[in-house]
Design a protein around this motif. Structure first.
Motif, mmCIF file in Angstrom:
data_model
loop_
_atom_site.group_PDB
_atom_site.id
_atom_site.type_symbol
_atom_site.label_atom_id
_atom_site.label_comp_id
_atom_site.label_asym_id
_atom_site.label_seq_id
_atom_site.Cartn_x
_atom_site.Cartn_y
_atom_site.Cartn_z
ATOM 1 N N ALA A 92 0.915 -1.208 0.190
ATOM 2 C CA ALA A 92 -0.258 -0.225 0.148
ATOM 3 C C ALA A 92 0.910 1.277 -0.053
ATOM 4 C CB ALA A 92 -0.719 -0.117 1.247
ATOM 5 N N TYR A 93 1.548 1.522 0.851
ATOM 6 C CA TYR A 93 2.807 2.756 1.274
ATOM 7 C C TYR A 93 3.369 3.019 0.734
ATOM 8 C CZ TYR A 93 -1.271 2.879 4.847
ATOM 9 O OH TYR A 93 -2.301 2.548 5.423
ATOM 10 N N LEU B 15 0.593 1.721 -4.053
ATOM 11 C CA LEU B 15 -0.608 2.622 -3.893
ATOM 12 C C LEU B 15 -0.787 3.977 -3.778
ATOM 13 C CD1 LEU B 15 -2.738 -0.292 -3.362
ATOM 14 C CD2 LEU B 15 -1.671 0.111 -5.503
ATOM 15 N N PHE B 16 0.342 4.411 -2.681
ATOM 16 C CA PHE B 16 -0.251 5.543 -2.235
ATOM 17 C C PHE B 16 1.034 6.754 -1.443
ATOM 18 C CE2 PHE B 16 -3.536 2.657 -0.774
ATOM 19 C CZ PHE B 16 -4.836 3.148 -1.496
ATOM 20 N N ASP B 17 1.062 7.779 -2.051
ATOM 21 C CA ASP B 17 1.982 8.826 -1.891
ATOM 22 C C ASP B 17 1.614 8.978 0.041
ATOM 23 O OD1 ASP B 17 3.919 10.670 -1.723
ATOM 24 O OD2 ASP B 17 2.754 11.885 -3.356
ATOM 25 N N ASP C 273 -3.160 10.066 -0.851
ATOM 26 C CA ASP C 273 -3.311 10.374 -2.435
ATOM 27 C C ASP C 273 -2.590 9.420 -2.872
ATOM 28 O OD1 ASP C 273 -4.338 13.297 -2.057
ATOM 29 O OD2 ASP C 273 -2.624 14.400 -2.278
ATOM 30 N N CYS C 274 -3.584 8.784 -4.014
ATOM 31 C CA CYS C 274 -2.889 7.458 -4.629
ATOM 32 C C CYS C 274 -1.814 8.173 -5.508
ATOM 33 C CB CYS C 274 -3.898 6.191 -5.302
ATOM 34 S SG CYS C 274 -4.789 7.011 -5.756
ATOM 35 N N TYR C 275 -1.111 7.607 -5.542
ATOM 36 C CA TYR C 275 -0.239 7.755 -7.223
ATOM 37 C C TYR C 275 -1.141 7.964 -8.580
ATOM 38 C CZ TYR C 275 4.330 7.494 -4.646
ATOM 39 O OH TYR C 275 5.226 7.549 -3.983
ATOM 40 N N VAL D 292 -2.404 4.546 -10.826
ATOM 41 C CA VAL D 292 -3.449 3.694 -9.763
ATOM 42 C C VAL D 292 -4.269 3.011 -10.455
ATOM 43 C CG1 VAL D 292 -3.551 2.872 -7.683
ATOM 44 C CG2 VAL D 292 -1.555 3.920 -7.696
ATOM 45 N N VAL E 207 -8.500 3.720 0.818
ATOM 46 C CA VAL E 207 -8.905 2.445 -0.714
ATOM 47 C C VAL E 207 -10.240 3.783 -0.965
ATOM 48 C CG1 VAL E 207 -9.754 0.633 -1.575
ATOM 49 C CG2 VAL E 207 -7.722 1.054 -0.257
ATOM 50 N N SER F 177 -9.551 6.833 -1.871
ATOM 51 C CA SER F 177 -8.539 6.994 -2.873
ATOM 52 C C SER F 177 -10.034 6.522 -4.034
ATOM 53 C CB SER F 177 -7.420 6.076 -3.356
ATOM 54 O OG SER F 177 -6.494 6.637 -2.849
#
Length: 228
Positions: free
Chosen positions: A17-18, A21-23, A100-102, A105, A134, A137
């Motif tokens: 995740a970190y 997927l997620f910034d 934020d997600c990239y 994604v 989740v 995003s």
């Protein structure tokens, strides 16, 4: 290493995740104006100590969930930069639930799902943290399951963590391709028996550890081209 060849026989894509997927730096980014010149150093140290505390707690046998670890790491970063601001601490922790997600994604996950692959997250995060990220995003319709280390009470890269995905999805390790931006996590997943696509977003060097990724990609949009 580069994207050469393909990865075959995959039934499920499992994502860290970190940082994958997620910034993780988007939490501080939302409050950059309040931190001024300390923003980037605080964010980097926060992340560094967060990871260090997971490894150290695992070695010490003193597990605490990732929410506590994240708060402890932020407190350390604040102390190092002589910041005493309870309101800012609260707001940064809240922001960590809404990372934020990239940018690529959602489209990458949608492409994989359209191809009939099962998608899941396997993370150090608590179930509540993962559910919040989740949902924030907008990818909840793409992810089948969020797997948390809290099921086994120890952090990555302990093999028991990777086993959670095998048992939860009821597939063989070699039928899972695991994605992480963390080189140490990619190594751990490979050593366990997953196929691994290392999402090297930050131009890291490959770790000198057991296990080696099957492919290296710069972002997740390149993942569908690897899989047949």
């Amino acid at each position: 290493m580069s994207i050469t060849g393909t990865i075959e026989g995959i039934k499920a894509c499992v994502f860290d995740a970190y940082g994958t997927l997620f910034d993780v730096h988007s939490a501080v980014g939302k409050h950059r104006h309040r931190l001024g010149d300390s923003a980037d150093p605080v964010s980097i140290l926060w992340r560094t100590k967060q990871l260090e505390y997971t490894w150290l707690r695992s070695l010490m046998g003193y597990h605490a969930d990732f929410w506590q670890v994240t708060g402890d790491a932020l407190d350390f970063a604040f102390d190092m930069h002589h910041i005493d601001n309870p309101d800012l601490r609260r707001d940064l922790m809240e922001a960590y639930l809404k990372l934020d997600c990239y940018p690529e994604v959602p489209a990458a996950l949608a492409t994989l799902k359209d191809r009939g692959l099962r998608l899941a997250i396997l993370s150090n995060g608590t179930p509540a943290m993962l559910d919040a990220a989740v949902k924030n995003s907008g990818i909840e319709g793409l992810i089948e399951k969020n797997f948390s280390v809290e099921d086994v009470g120890i952090f990555k890269p302990d093999p028991r963590v990777y086993r959670i995905a095998v048992d939860g999805l009821k597939v063989k390790p070699e039928e899972i391709v695991f994605q992480s931006s963390n080189a140490w996590d990619a190594a751990g997943a490979s050593a366990f028996g997953f196929k691994v696509a290392w999402v090297n977003r930050f131009g890291q060097s490959e770790e000198r550890l057991p296990g080696r990724p099957d492919a290296e990609i710069g972002d997740l949009m390149k993942l569908p081209d690897l899989l047949i």
